[in-house]
Design a protein around this motif. Structure first.
Motif, mmCIF file in Angstrom:
data_model
loop_
_atom_site.group_PDB
_atom_site.id
_atom_site.type_symbol
_atom_site.label_atom_id
_atom_site.label_comp_id
_atom_site.label_asym_id
_atom_site.label_seq_id
_atom_site.Cartn_x
_atom_site.Cartn_y
_atom_site.Cartn_z
ATOM 1 N N LEU A 12 44.796 31.478 48.309
ATOM 2 C CA LEU A 12 45.289 32.791 47.878
ATOM 3 C C LEU A 12 46.802 32.769 47.679
ATOM 4 C CD1 LEU A 12 43.105 35.091 50.150
ATOM 5 C CD2 LEU A 12 42.997 34.930 47.645
ATOM 6 N N ALA A 15 47.473 31.031 44.476
ATOM 7 C CA ALA A 15 47.125 31.918 43.359
ATOM 8 C C ALA A 15 48.231 32.941 43.123
ATOM 9 C CB ALA A 15 45.794 32.608 43.623
ATOM 10 N N GLY A 19 49.863 31.230 40.208
ATOM 11 C CA GLY A 19 48.849 31.649 39.246
ATOM 12 C C GLY A 19 47.637 30.727 39.226
ATOM 13 N N ARG A 21 44.516 30.586 40.164
ATOM 14 C CA ARG A 21 43.350 31.346 40.634
ATOM 15 C C ARG A 21 42.114 30.482 40.816
ATOM 16 N NH1 ARG A 21 44.099 36.094 36.394
ATOM 17 N NH2 ARG A 21 43.921 34.241 35.144
ATOM 18 N N GLU A 22 42.011 29.370 40.074
ATOM 19 C CA GLU A 22 40.830 28.515 40.210
ATOM 20 C C GLU A 22 40.739 27.917 41.607
ATOM 21 O OE1 GLU A 22 44.225 26.085 38.864
ATOM 22 O OE2 GLU A 22 43.341 27.879 38.021
ATOM 23 N N VAL A 24 41.138 29.493 44.418
ATOM 24 C CA VAL A 24 40.377 30.438 45.243
ATOM 25 C C VAL A 24 38.887 30.270 44.969
ATOM 26 C CG1 VAL A 24 39.956 32.876 45.755
ATOM 27 C CG2 VAL A 24 42.291 32.075 45.315
ATOM 28 N N HIS A 25 38.526 30.185 43.713
ATOM 29 C CA HIS A 25 37.120 30.002 43.345
ATOM 30 C C HIS A 25 36.580 28.700 43.931
ATOM 31 C CE1 HIS A 25 33.790 28.794 40.661
ATOM 32 N NE2 HIS A 25 33.482 30.074 40.781
#
Length: 63
Positions: A12, A15, A19, A21-22, A24-25
């Motif tokens: 997090l 992210a 930036g 974000r992948e 977190v996924h």
């Protein structure tokens, strides 16, 4: 739980700062798979068995 929480918070943070974000996924998908394996005794047994002598097939080297 602690390891998951630490890894999730790091993702997090990445992210938010980068930036990414992948990340977190990837953490959520990875830990979900771990939970599913641990919840199924047969899958856990298979995941923990030694791989000595097993041929895992060809390995492709990306470029």
């Amino acid at each position: 739980m602690r390891a998951f929480t630490v890894e999730l918070l790091e993702a997090l943070s990445d992210a938010a700062e980068l930036g990414a974000r992948e990340a977190v996924h990837r953490v959520l998908v990875s830990w979900r798979a771990t939970a599913r394996i641990n919840a199924d005794p047969e899958q856990l047994k298979e995941a923990l068995r030694p791989l000595d002598g097993d041929d895992l097939g060809p390995v492709e080297v990306g470029g």
